[in-house]
Structure formats: C-alpha cells, structure tokens
Write a protein that holds these residues in place. Structure first.
Motif, mmCIF file in Angstrom:
data_model
loop_
_atom_site.group_PDB
_atom_site.id
_atom_site.type_symbol
_atom_site.label_atom_id
_atom_site.label_comp_id
_atom_site.label_asym_id
_atom_site.label_seq_id
_atom_site.Cartn_x
_atom_site.Cartn_y
_atom_site.Cartn_z
ATOM 1 N N GLY A 1 0.775 -1.230 0.000
ATOM 2 C CA GLY A 1 0.000 0.000 0.000
ATOM 3 C C GLY A 1 0.805 1.277 0.000
ATOM 4 N N ARG A 2 2.120 1.209 -0.220
ATOM 5 C CA ARG A 2 2.967 2.407 -0.184
ATOM 6 C C ARG A 2 3.371 2.864 -1.584
ATOM 7 N N GLY A 3 2.684 2.345 -2.616
ATOM 8 C CA GLY A 3 2.970 2.766 -3.985
ATOM 9 C C GLY A 3 2.087 3.931 -4.392
ATOM 10 N N MET A 4 1.731 4.003 -5.664
ATOM 11 C CA MET A 4 0.900 5.082 -6.195
ATOM 12 C C MET A 4 -0.556 4.855 -5.827
ATOM 13 N N THR A 5 -1.243 5.931 -5.477
ATOM 14 C CA THR A 5 -2.681 5.883 -5.242
ATOM 15 C C THR A 5 -3.352 5.998 -6.600
ATOM 16 N N ARG A 6 -4.282 5.073 -6.853
ATOM 17 C CA ARG A 6 -4.916 5.061 -8.169
ATOM 18 C C ARG A 6 -6.243 4.325 -8.088
ATOM 19 N N GLY A 7 -7.300 4.965 -8.528
ATOM 20 C CA GLY A 7 -8.601 4.309 -8.590
ATOM 21 C C GLY A 7 -9.106 3.822 -7.243
ATOM 22 N N GLY A 8 -8.858 4.563 -6.185
ATOM 23 C CA GLY A 8 -9.342 4.176 -4.866
ATOM 24 C C GLY A 8 -8.432 3.210 -4.123
ATOM 25 N N GLY A 9 -7.389 2.701 -4.763
ATOM 26 C CA GLY A 9 -6.454 1.783 -4.101
ATOM 27 C C GLY A 9 -5.029 2.286 -4.247
ATOM 28 N N SER A 10 -4.127 1.564 -3.643
ATOM 29 C CA SER A 10 -2.714 1.935 -3.736
ATOM 30 C C SER A 10 -1.897 0.722 -4.138
ATOM 31 N N GLY A 11 -0.851 0.984 -4.897
ATOM 32 C CA GLY A 11 0.083 -0.069 -5.252
ATOM 33 C C GLY A 11 1.052 -0.315 -4.104
ATOM 34 N N ASN A 12 2.062 -1.089 -4.375
ATOM 35 C CA ASN A 12 3.067 -1.439 -3.370
ATOM 36 C C ASN A 12 4.383 -0.732 -3.680
ATOM 37 N N LEU A 13 5.200 -0.625 -2.651
ATOM 38 C CA LEU A 13 6.561 -0.127 -2.809
ATOM 39 C C LEU A 13 7.486 -1.322 -2.643
ATOM 40 N N PHE A 14 8.337 -1.553 -3.622
ATOM 41 C CA PHE A 14 9.303 -2.635 -3.563
ATOM 42 C C PHE A 14 10.696 -2.040 -3.394
ATOM 43 N N ALA A 15 11.340 -2.384 -2.288
ATOM 44 C CA ALA A 15 12.692 -1.926 -2.009
ATOM 45 C C ALA A 15 13.657 -3.016 -2.457
ATOM 46 N N THR A 16 14.489 -2.713 -3.425
ATOM 47 C CA THR A 16 15.473 -3.665 -3.928
ATOM 48 C C THR A 16 16.731 -3.548 -3.083
ATOM 49 N N VAL A 17 17.165 -4.668 -2.536
ATOM 50 C CA VAL A 17 18.294 -4.699 -1.603
ATOM 51 C C VAL A 17 19.616 -4.578 -2.353
ATOM 52 N N ARG A 18 20.436 -3.641 -1.885
ATOM 53 C CA ARG A 18 21.821 -3.513 -2.342
ATOM 54 C C ARG A 18 22.699 -3.731 -1.114
ATOM 55 N N ILE A 19 23.422 -4.837 -1.071
ATOM 56 C CA ILE A 19 24.261 -5.178 0.080
ATOM 57 C C ILE A 19 25.505 -4.297 0.075
ATOM 58 N N GLU A 20 25.743 -3.638 1.210
ATOM 59 C CA GLU A 20 26.917 -2.782 1.370
ATOM 60 C C GLU A 20 27.989 -3.546 2.157
ATOM 61 N N VAL A 21 29.167 -3.581 1.607
ATOM 62 C CA VAL A 21 30.304 -4.247 2.239
ATOM 63 C C VAL A 21 31.297 -3.177 2.658
ATOM 64 N N PRO A 22 31.802 -3.230 3.897
ATOM 65 C CA PRO A 22 32.742 -2.189 4.326
ATOM 66 C C PRO A 22 34.025 -2.246 3.509
ATOM 67 N N THR A 23 34.524 -1.089 3.161
ATOM 68 C CA THR A 23 35.770 -1.029 2.395
ATOM 69 C C THR A 23 36.976 -0.784 3.293
ATOM 70 N N VAL A 24 36.720 -0.320 4.510
ATOM 71 C CA VAL A 24 37.792 -0.085 5.476
ATOM 72 C C VAL A 24 37.408 -0.794 6.769
ATOM 73 N N VAL A 25 38.318 -1.632 7.277
ATOM 74 C CA VAL A 25 38.095 -2.313 8.553
ATOM 75 C C VAL A 25 39.314 -2.104 9.442
ATOM 76 N N ASP A 26 39.060 -2.013 10.738
ATOM 77 C CA ASP A 26 40.189 -1.857 11.661
ATOM 78 C C ASP A 26 40.716 -3.258 12.018
ATOM 79 N N ASP A 27 41.749 -3.308 12.859
ATOM 80 C CA ASP A 27 42.390 -4.580 13.189
ATOM 81 C C ASP A 27 41.434 -5.551 13.874
ATOM 82 N N ARG A 28 40.613 -5.042 14.788
ATOM 83 C CA ARG A 28 39.666 -5.913 15.511
ATOM 84 C C ARG A 28 38.624 -6.483 14.558
ATOM 85 N N GLN A 29 38.099 -5.645 13.680
ATOM 86 C CA GLN A 29 37.110 -6.116 12.707
ATOM 87 C C GLN A 29 37.735 -7.157 11.779
#
Length: 149
Positions: A96-124
């Motif tokens: 129900g978080r998409g476009m409102t249209r004709g009395g109803g609403s579509g959906n919002l689809f969140a496409t996952v983009r995995i973030e990988v750290p590029t800098v890590v300290d010694d403990r990590q």
C-alpha cells in the motif's frame, strides 16, 4: 485553463477539456482540447503501473542476521523489516505504499543492495577472519546447487 489531474495518472494519458480547443468552422462551437501527460522521472523511485521501486543499501550484517531499516516513501520514511538471509537484488515489499490510483494503492518494492565495508580496523579484520574459519558457507557451491535445480 485549469485541468484536474487525477492521482496516479499514467505517462502518456490524455485529458480532455471540453470546448477549449480551436474555434469551430463558420462560427460553430469550439472543439475540445486534449492534453497529453508526460510524467517527469523521479530521482528515487521508478514506477510500474501502481507499484513503485527503489534501491536501498543494507549492511551485510543486517542482511545476514535480519533487522529493520528506514526506507523512503512518497509520504516520508517507513520502517522495513529485513528478514535474516536477505540476498542482494531481493525485493522487499511495503504494501500500500505505492501510487494511489482508482481508490487503491500499489506497493513499494525496495530492492536490496548489500553494502560491504571497504575499510576495517584490526579488531574487525580479526573477527572477519575468525568468522571465515567458522563458516562452512561456500557461495560457489550454493550457486551450483541452485543451478542444478
């Protein structure tokens, strides 16, 4: 001339304004004016009919263990549950978080983009190395299994 634009109108739709066109022949009544709607692209969302799509960055730890994150919507931010084991490219739905249209609403689809750290300290680094020795996860073997199905 004022035109009422209905919520959720599609790109390329035509609106008609009665008797606001060219004057008629030989003193006849004016014709109708047709306006073609062109919708500007949004910087965050893509649209397919009533559904919206956006890309959200997710920390690899949240994708692995699950959690919650804020995602943009047309009305502001919303909480999205990220299930454990979420993969890159997976679509997570907010009903129900998409476009409102004709009395109803579509959906919002969140496409996952995995973030990988590029800098890590010694403990990590030490923790990642320990995790690598404890883990029996082999992404190549998993892909091969899925391809065999």
């Amino acid at each position: 001339i004022k035109l009422k634009i209905p919520a959720g109108i599609e790109d390329g739709s035509r609106l008609r304004s009665v008797r606001n066109g060219e004057a008629g022949l030989r003193g006849g009544p004016p014709g109708d004016l047709y306006v073609v709607i062109h919708i500007k692209e949004h910087e965050v969302f893509e649209r397919e009919e009533s559904n919206l799509f956006c890309e959200v960055p997710v920390a690899f730890s949240v994708a692995t263990l699950g959690g919650e994150l804020n995602v943009p919507t047309l009305e502001g931010q919303a909480q999205l549950k990220v299930p454990a084991g979420t993969r890159a490219g997976q679509h997570l739905r907010l009903s129900g978080r998409g476009m409102t249209r004709g009395g109803g609403s579509g959906n919002l689809f969140a496409t996952v983009r995995i973030e990988v750290p590029t800098v890590v300290d010694d403990r990590q680094r030490a923790l990642f190395e320990e995790l690598a020795t404890l883990s029996n996860f082999n992404p190549r073997a998993q892909l091969d299994q899925e391809a065999a199905r």
